[in-house]
Each structure stands twice: as structure tokens, then as C-alpha cells.
Design a protein around this motif. Structure first.
Motif, PDB file in Angstrom:
ATOM      1  N   GLU A  78       1.119  11.153  11.607  1.00  0.00           N
ATOM      2  CA  GLU A  78      -0.272  10.686  11.664  1.00  0.00           C
ATOM      3  C   GLU A  78      -0.838  10.483  10.262  1.00  0.00           C
ATOM      4  N   ASP A  79      -0.598  11.447   9.368  1.00  0.00           N
ATOM      5  CA  ASP A  79      -1.096  11.322   7.997  1.00  0.00           C
ATOM      6  C   ASP A  79      -0.444  10.144   7.280  1.00  0.00           C
ATOM      7  N   ILE A  80       0.850   9.983   7.479  1.00  0.00           N
ATOM      8  CA  ILE A  80       1.565   8.875   6.830  1.00  0.00           C
ATOM      9  C   ILE A  80       1.040   7.539   7.330  1.00  0.00           C
ATOM     10  N   GLN A  81       0.800   7.447   8.636  1.00  0.00           N
ATOM     11  CA  GLN A  81       0.280   6.206   9.196  1.00  0.00           C
ATOM     12  C   GLN A  81      -1.117   5.904   8.662  1.00  0.00           C
ATOM     13  N   GLU A  82      -1.941   6.931   8.521  1.00  0.00           N
ATOM     14  CA  GLU A  82      -3.292   6.723   7.979  1.00  0.00           C
ATOM     15  C   GLU A  82      -3.236   6.256   6.529  1.00  0.00           C
ATOM     16  N   LEU A  83      -2.309   6.808   5.766  1.00  0.00           N
ATOM     17  CA  LEU A  83      -2.152   6.377   4.377  1.00  0.00           C
ATOM     18  C   LEU A  83      -1.676   4.929   4.306  1.00  0.00           C
ATOM     19  N   ARG A  84      -0.750   4.579   5.176  1.00  0.00           N
ATOM     20  CA  ARG A  84      -0.275   3.190   5.202  1.00  0.00           C
ATOM     21  C   ARG A  84      -1.400   2.238   5.589  1.00  0.00           C
ATOM     22  N   GLN A  85      -2.228   2.656   6.548  1.00  0.00           N
ATOM     23  CA  GLN A  85      -3.341   1.811   6.964  1.00  0.00           C
ATOM     24  C   GLN A  85      -4.358   1.662   5.839  1.00  0.00           C
ATOM     25  N   ALA A  86      -4.611   2.740   5.113  1.00  0.00           N
ATOM     26  CA  ALA A  86      -5.537   2.671   3.981  1.00  0.00           C
ATOM     27  C   ALA A  86      -5.007   1.717   2.912  1.00  0.00           C
ATOM     28  N   THR A  87      -3.706   1.794   2.650  1.00  0.00           N
ATOM     29  CA  THR A  87      -3.085   0.892   1.673  1.00  0.00           C
ATOM     30  C   THR A  87      -3.189  -0.550   2.142  1.00  0.00           C
ATOM     31  N   LEU A  88      -2.962  -0.753   3.434  1.00  0.00           N
ATOM     32  CA  LEU A  88      -3.058  -2.097   4.007  1.00  0.00           C
ATOM     33  C   LEU A  88      -4.476  -2.641   3.881  1.00  0.00           C
ATOM     34  N   ASN A  89      -5.471  -1.790   4.107  1.00  0.00           N
ATOM     35  CA  ASN A  89      -6.864  -2.231   4.002  1.00  0.00           C
ATOM     36  C   ASN A  89      -7.221  -2.641   2.575  1.00  0.00           C
ATOM     37  N   ILE A  90      -6.650  -1.945   1.599  1.00  0.00           N
ATOM     38  CA  ILE A  90      -6.878  -2.327   0.200  1.00  0.00           C
ATOM     39  C   ILE A  90      -6.281  -3.706  -0.055  1.00  0.00           C
ATOM     40  N   MET A  91      -5.077  -3.935   0.481  1.00  0.00           N
ATOM     41  CA  MET A  91      -4.453  -5.248   0.347  1.00  0.00           C
ATOM     42  C   MET A  91      -5.313  -6.325   0.999  1.00  0.00           C
ATOM     43  N   PHE A  92      -5.860  -6.024   2.181  1.00  0.00           N
ATOM     44  CA  PHE A  92      -6.700  -7.002   2.871  1.00  0.00           C
ATOM     45  C   PHE A  92      -7.978  -7.291   2.077  1.00  0.00           C
ATOM     46  N   THR A  93      -8.492  -6.298   1.367  1.00  0.00           N
ATOM     47  CA  THR A  93      -9.668  -6.529   0.534  1.00  0.00           C
ATOM     48  C   THR A  93      -9.333  -7.477  -0.612  1.00  0.00           C
ATOM     49  N   LEU A  94      -8.155  -7.293  -1.203  1.00  0.00           N
ATOM     50  CA  LEU A  94      -7.689  -8.240  -2.221  1.00  0.00           C
ATOM     51  C   LEU A  94      -7.548  -9.640  -1.632  1.00  0.00           C
ATOM     52  N   MET A  95      -6.982  -9.699  -0.444  1.00  0.00           N
ATOM     53  CA  MET A  95      -6.761 -10.990   0.201  1.00  0.00           C
ATOM     54  C   MET A  95      -8.078 -11.648   0.593  1.00  0.00           C
ATOM     55  N   ALA A  96      -9.065 -10.837   0.988  1.00  0.00           N
ATOM     56  CA  ALA A  96     -10.365 -11.387   1.372  1.00  0.00           C
ATOM     57  C   ALA A  96     -10.982 -12.166   0.217  1.00  0.00           C
ATOM     58  N   GLU A  97     -10.829 -11.653  -0.997  1.00  0.00           N
ATOM     59  CA  GLU A  97     -11.348 -12.368  -2.167  1.00  0.00           C
ATOM     60  C   GLU A  97     -10.695 -13.740  -2.286  1.00  0.00           C
ATOM     61  N   ASP A  98      -9.388 -13.799  -2.075  1.00  0.00           N
ATOM     62  CA  ASP A  98      -8.677 -15.081  -2.124  1.00  0.00           C
ATOM     63  C   ASP A  98      -9.153 -16.020  -1.023  1.00  0.00           C
ATOM     64  N   VAL A  99      -9.360 -15.469   0.173  1.00  0.00           N
ATOM     65  CA  VAL A  99      -9.803 -16.292   1.303  1.00  0.00           C
ATOM     66  C   VAL A  99     -11.193 -16.857   1.038  1.00  0.00           C
ATOM     67  N   TYR A 100     -12.093 -16.023   0.518  1.00  0.00           N
ATOM     68  CA  TYR A 100     -13.442 -16.500   0.214  1.00  0.00           C
ATOM     69  C   TYR A 100     -13.396 -17.638  -0.805  1.00  0.00           C
ATOM     70  N   MET A 101     -12.582 -17.468  -1.830  1.00  0.00           N
ATOM     71  CA  MET A 101     -12.442 -18.518  -2.846  1.00  0.00           C
ATOM     72  C   MET A 101     -11.909 -19.805  -2.223  1.00  0.00           C
ATOM     73  N   SER A 102     -10.936 -19.654  -1.346  1.00  0.00           N
ATOM     74  CA  SER A 102     -10.350 -20.822  -0.687  1.00  0.00           C
ATOM     75  C   SER A 102     -11.388 -21.545   0.165  1.00  0.00           C
ATOM     76  N   LEU A 103     -12.202 -20.781   0.890  1.00  0.00           N
ATOM     77  CA  LEU A 103     -13.240 -21.396   1.722  1.00  0.00           C
ATOM     78  C   LEU A 103     -14.274 -22.121   0.863  1.00  0.00           C
TER      79      LEU A 103
END
Length: 345
Positions: free
Chosen positions: A135-160
Motif C-alpha cells: 500500500e505504501d509503495i503504491q501510494e509513493l508511485r501514485q505521488a510520483t505519477l502525479n508529479i509527472m502529470f503536473t509537469l505534463m499539464a504545463e506542456d499541455v497548457y502550452m500546446s493548447l
């Protein structure tokens, strides 16, 4: 432990009105504190190393937060500066012009998110090697994934923002969200978008693609089931759009539009209706995008699809001119605009 802390409770989410970059949100802070508690007995030395990484993030955020806020008002060399001038700049400047006009805090803040991604990736590896609970490992992976998505959101906004056909009201909403992301390096939209795209990406690994029809009813049913209403509305209302359908194909199968077209031509030449996944590399000359285990794979796949889309747009070539992420985020902004519009009438 010298200067290190055994918890990160001192890293609070800023109060209303703060212009600071947020080092850890509430969920991340609670998660990192659990990591400290688990390591305190198991490996104090490792705990110090993790604490040092988190403190490095804090120092970096403090330094970057010293630069002017996105919402600071003032006059520099006779030119007015405010959040409105920033929004106007984002709405009217193209990609090639934008870099040297962006606030310093915006440029440096992206580096902070990359550093945070590396820190959480390292903490996740520590958790795996330290026999943390699944459970802890999965939560850490999800947190890492969310950070990646935040980086990606910036790219998506720029693209739009680079889309000349985006309606002005939606363009301003995108620019405002981008400015807010730059201010704190948090994006509330990620909380709703990340689980959906992650689920679609995960299902992508589970389906057995039919490389004849490329997208079939069964695949779409699997993608749509158990996801939120916004995604289902997006599928039902936008999949008839050729660009959306093509970008969906690229996302699901981990192949470019050009690769997909090559496979279809080969099927026609062979006079067969479908081929197996294992036959694809022999036709296109490379492997399809890998699995969803590493967030870096997701981000790399997105950037490849985005770069391909931009190239097609410049050359007026066949294939999607936007990524699936771009289409979905635009859909959400348009839905919010319509909801606000009707709510105010």
C-alpha cells in the motif's frame, strides 16, 4: 541527525495569499512522514538521506519563491506588470516567442518539479528495497505519477495556447490555470485528469489490440468502464472527430499515426484482416511504447506524440495535430466554460 528533520510537518502548504512554491502537499507530506517512521527503526542512515533530499527541495523552493509572483503588480522601465499582462502575453505570444518573455519563477519552477520527481522516484526505490507495505509503495508511485502529470499539464497548457482555433474564453482559462500552476507548482486539474489518463494507460497494457481495426468496440468499452463521467462524455461526444480518434489510436497502441498507416498497408498487401502484437516490430522496425510501470515511459510517450503532432501541423500532414491529452484537457476547459456560462444566466 544534525540539520535534518524526522518529519516534514514544518513544510506546510502556504496560507491563502501566499506566493510560495509548495514543497509537499498535504497527502505528500503525510506519505513522507510515514516513510520516515518506517525508516527510523529499519535504517536511520537511509532516513537521513531521504530527509536531506526533502530539505534540498525546500531550499530550492525558497530560492525560487523569492522571484516575483505571477500576480505581483508593478511598473518596470515604464511597462506595467500584472497578472493580466501575463495572461495577455500567454494568449498572444507563440511558442517561439514565449520563452524569453516568461517570468523567471515559471522557468525555474519547472526545474523544481523535475527535482521533486527525482526525489520521489528515489524514495519509492528506497521503499521497495526496505520492504515497505504494498500500500505504501503504491501510494509513493501514485505521488510520483502525479508529479509527472503536473509537469505534463504545463506542456499541455502550452500546446493548447498554440492552437489558433481555441476560443478566446477557453484560451484565457488555460492561461490562468498555467499561471496558477507556475505560482505554487500545483495544479488542481491534475487531481481529476491524472486518475483517468493513468487508468486508460493501464488498460492499454491489458487489452490485446486488434491491429486490423486498430480500435474496436471491446477496447473502447474497456477504456470507458469504471472511469468518471467526464471521460465517458468525452468519448461519446468527441470520438467522432477524426483528430480525436487518431490521437486515441496513438495513445492506446503506443504507435505513431504513420506506423499505424504502415501496418494497415501491410495488412492490405498480405490480404489479412489482423496481425498479432508480436508481428508489429517486424513491420514498423521498432517496438511500440513500453508498459506503464515507469512514469518516465508515459511522459516520453506523450512528448513523442506531441512532437509528431506539431510536425504534422507545420507540414499540414495527415494524422492527429493534437495529442489525446490535449484534446481531453481542452474538453474539460470547454465543459467548465459552458457550465459557468449557464450558471451565470
Amino acid at each position: 541527525m544534525n540539520e535534518t528533520h524526522s518529519t516534514v510537518d514544518h513544510l506546510n502548504t502556504p496560507d491563502t495569499g501566499s506566493t510560495d512554491i509548495v514543497v509537499l502537499n498535504n497527502q505528500e507530506r503525510a506519505l513522507v512522514n510515514r516513510v520516515f517512521e518506517n525508516l527510523r527503526v529499519y535504517s536511520p542512515e537511509t532516513m537521513v538521506g531521504v530527509a536531506t533530499r526533502v530539505m534540498d527541495l525546500e531550499r530550492l523552493s525558497v530560492s525560487i519563491s523569492r522571484y516575483p509572483s505571477m500576480y505581483e503588480q508593478g511598473v518596470l522601465a515604464g511597462q506595467k506588470r500584472s497578472s493580466e499582462t501575463l495572461i495577455d502575453t500567454l494568449c498572444h505570444y507563440g511558442d517561439g516567442e514565449r520563452l524569453l518573455t516568461l517570468p523567471t519563477k515559471a522557468i525555474l519552477g519547472q526545474g523544481f518539479l523535475v527535482a521533486k520527481f527525482h526525489a520521489f522516484s528515489a524514495i519509492t526505490k528506497v521503499a521497495v528495497n526496505s520492504f515497505f507495505s504494498d500500500e505504501d509503495i503504491q501510494e509513493l508511485r501514485q505521488a510520483t505519477l502525479n508529479i509527472m502529470f503536473t509537469l505534463m499539464a504545463e506542456d499541455v497548457y502550452m500546446s493548447l495556447l498554440d492552437d489558433p482555433n481555441l476560443r478566446q474564453e477557453v484560451r484565457r482559462a488555460v492561461a490562468e490555470s498555467l499561471a496558477e500552476l507556475w505560482e505554487h507548482r500545483l495544479d488542481p486539474n491534475v487531481l481529476s485528469v491524472a486518475p483517468v489518463l493513468d487508468a486508460v494507460w493501464t488498460v492499454r497494457d491489458q487489452i490485446a489490440p486488434n491491429f486490423g481495426t486498430m480500435i474496436g468496440t471491446s477496447e473502447l468499452l474497456l477504456l470507458s468502464i469504471a472511469l468518471d463521467d467526464a471521460w465517458q462524455k468525452f468519448i461519446s461526444s468527441r470520438l467522432g472527430d477524426t483528430d480525436v480518434a487518431s490521437s486515441m489510436e496513438e495513445f492506446i497502441f503506443g504507435l505513431s499515426h504513420e506506423d499505424i498507416s504502415l501496418i494497415r498497408s501491410e495488412l492490405k498487401n498480405r490480404k489479412v484482416s489482423a496481425i498479432g502484437r508480436d508481428e508489429v516490430p517486424g513491420i514498423i522496425g521498432h517496438q511500440a511504447t513500453g508498459s506503464n510501470e515507469d512514469p518516465r515511459v508515459f511522459y516520453r510517450a506523450y512528448t513523442q506524440r506531441r512532437n509528431n503532432a506539431n510536425a504534422r501541423k507545420r507540414l499540414a500532414a495527415k494524422g492527429p495535430w493534437k495529442t489525446l491529452e490535449d484534446h481531453y484537457m481542452q474538453f474539460l476547459f470547454e465543459q467548465k466554460f459552458q457550465k459557468d456560462k449557464h450558471g451565470n444566466t
